[in-house]
Design an enzyme around this catalytic site. Structure first.
Site, PDB file in Angstrom:
ATOM      1  N   THR A   1       1.057  -0.935   0.124  1.00  0.00           N
ATOM      2  CA  THR A   1      -0.044   0.162  -0.217  1.00  0.00           C
ATOM      3  C   THR A   1       0.481   1.517  -0.036  1.00  0.00           C
ATOM      4  OG1 THR A   1      -1.797   1.124   1.682  1.00  0.00           O
ATOM      5  CG2 THR A   1       0.125  -0.028   2.726  1.00  0.00           C
ATOM      6  N   ASP A   2       0.203   1.944  -0.367  1.00  0.00           N
ATOM      7  CA  ASP A   2       1.258   3.449  -0.547  1.00  0.00           C
ATOM      8  C   ASP A   2       1.085   4.554   0.937  1.00  0.00           C
ATOM      9  OD1 ASP A   2      -1.328   4.194  -0.468  1.00  0.00           O
ATOM     10  OD2 ASP A   2      -1.516   5.988  -2.384  1.00  0.00           O
ATOM     11  N   GLU A   3       0.654   3.749   1.737  1.00  0.00           N
ATOM     12  CA  GLU A   3       0.261   4.353   3.380  1.00  0.00           C
ATOM     13  C   GLU A   3       1.524   3.888   4.170  1.00  0.00           C
ATOM     14  OE1 GLU A   3      -2.933   3.380   5.368  1.00  0.00           O
ATOM     15  OE2 GLU A   3      -4.584   3.060   3.544  1.00  0.00           O
TER      16      GLU A   3
ATOM     17  N   TYR B   1      -1.786  -0.433  11.016  1.00  0.00           N
ATOM     18  CA  TYR B   1      -1.719  -1.440   9.614  1.00  0.00           C
ATOM     19  C   TYR B   1      -0.255  -0.796   9.121  1.00  0.00           C
ATOM     20  CZ  TYR B   1      -3.408  -1.235   4.895  1.00  0.00           C
ATOM     21  OH  TYR B   1      -3.440  -1.230   3.710  1.00  0.00           O
TER      22      TYR B   1
ATOM     23  N   LYS C   1       2.290  -3.760   7.292  1.00  0.00           N
ATOM     24  CA  LYS C   1       2.520  -3.389   5.311  1.00  0.00           C
ATOM     25  C   LYS C   1       3.519  -3.050   5.362  1.00  0.00           C
ATOM     26  CE  LYS C   1       0.025  -4.543   3.276  1.00  0.00           C
ATOM     27  NZ  LYS C   1      -0.195  -5.490   2.490  1.00  0.00           N
TER      28      LYS C   1
END
Length: 339
Positions: free
Chosen positions: A125-127, A153, A157
């Site tokens: 994810t870009d997060e 979260y 990741k």
């Protein structure tokens, strides 16, 4: 070619399964999913009877189970979508995110080493990059942007990504990673922004918007994401990270207002609520690398994709109404109890 798709009963994983089964009818697609709250077997109903498709219920963090699955199936490629992914849930219960997103990834990597695979692909994810300031629209995440996580979260990741890259460097495991912006489209779990707003709008319920709704996301139609992963697992360079972005930046408020207007509802339904702790302000992906190396680019503009998404939810009310009522969780028993 045999591909194990983990988390394939979820939103993006389910769309990827549909995409791959249709595009590669000669492939064998094995879907592995634990069927937690976000996994819905009804999402896979259109492909259940396809000759090359198989569904297996299980947990990627269960080492004995995963090893047995690899031994039985002898897969060529693993695409790992399996993850706890809702930021709010990670704030209230971080432990399950560490178990699934980190330990589960480690188990899959060990199984790949033990039984041999042509490619392991980690869907990230870009997060993991943190966020960008609202007053710098010229800034974008690239593959070399330092990891700077904001929530349990995204931290889980990022940890998984580092583990994947470490297995490549230490054990020469053939891996790739993709980091994608916010997806939307069919089969999106109703607790997420776009499907939640569609469902609440249709039921004339309040539309909760965090803070002032100023947070910006780069929205990508889910099928464009599926195409990108298809290209990466077949032609992407081993050991590389690829950013996947839609060039469709919108504030959360703009997204909500677009849905309200499309459904002919009143903007008075908007209800501003206390902001999420550590809420990232802006995500924006630079997808130059995947475009230059693999020729990928998004084909669905947000205004078109959101119309298609709204139409899908209007035409598939039974799918999301069962989720809201909780009935969908009984579907597995109905399908398999007597088998």
């Amino acid at each position: 070619m045999k591909i194990i798709v983990t988390g394939g009963a979820g939103f993006i994983g389910g769309n990827f399964v549909h995409y791959m089964v249709e595009k590669y009818p000669d492939y064998e697609i094995v879907c592995l999913d634990k069927l937690t709250y976000a996994g819905n077997l009804e999402t896979l109903e259109p492909v259940m009877d396809k000759p090359g498709f198989k569904f297996v219920k299980g947990d990627i963090a269960d080492r004995e189970f995963v090893y047995k699955l690899f031994e039985d199936e002898k897969p060529d490629i693993i695409v790992n979508f399996a993850a706890e992914s809702h930021v709010d849930r990670s704030i209230s219960d971080p432990g399950i995110f560490l178990q699934t997103n980190i330990i589960g990834t480690g188990v899959l990597l060990d199984a790949c080493r033990e039984y041999g695979i042509k490619r392991y692909h980690q869907v990230s994810t870009d997060e993991v990059y943190g966020d960008l300031p609202l007053d710098r629209p010229d800034l974008f995440f690239t593959e070399t942007t330092p990891l700077h996580t904001s929530s349990p979260y995204s931290a889980s990741k990022a940890s998984a990504d580092l583990l994947v890259l470490a297995y490549h460097r230490t054990f020469k495991l053939p891996v790739t990673i993709s980091r994608c912006s916010n997806n939307y489209g069919p089969y999106h779990f109703p607790e997420k922004l776009i499907p939640l707003m569609i469902a609440n709008c249709l039921n004339d319920k309040p539309l909760p918007v965090y803070g002032k709704g100023e947070n910006v996301r780069d929205w990508l139609y889910v099928i464009d994401h599926c195409r990108a992963i298809d290209m990466i697992i077949h032609d992407g360079k081993v050991g590389e990270v690829y950013n996947i972005g839609g060039h469709n930046e919108r504030t959360n408020l703009q997204v909500v207002e677009t849905i309200i207007d499309a459904l002919g509802k009143s903007r008075d339904l908007i209800q501003y609520v206390t902001d999420r702790p550590g809420h990232d302000m802006r995500y924006a992906i630079d997808p130059t690398k995947i475009h230059d190396e693999l020729g990928w680019e998004p084909t669905t503009k947000f205004d078109d994709g959101i119309k298609q998404t709204i139409e899908w939810y209007l035409n598939n009310k039974s799918w999301w109404e069962k989720i809201i009522s909780g009935e969908y969780q009984n579907y597995y028993d109905k399908m398999y109890k007597d088998r």
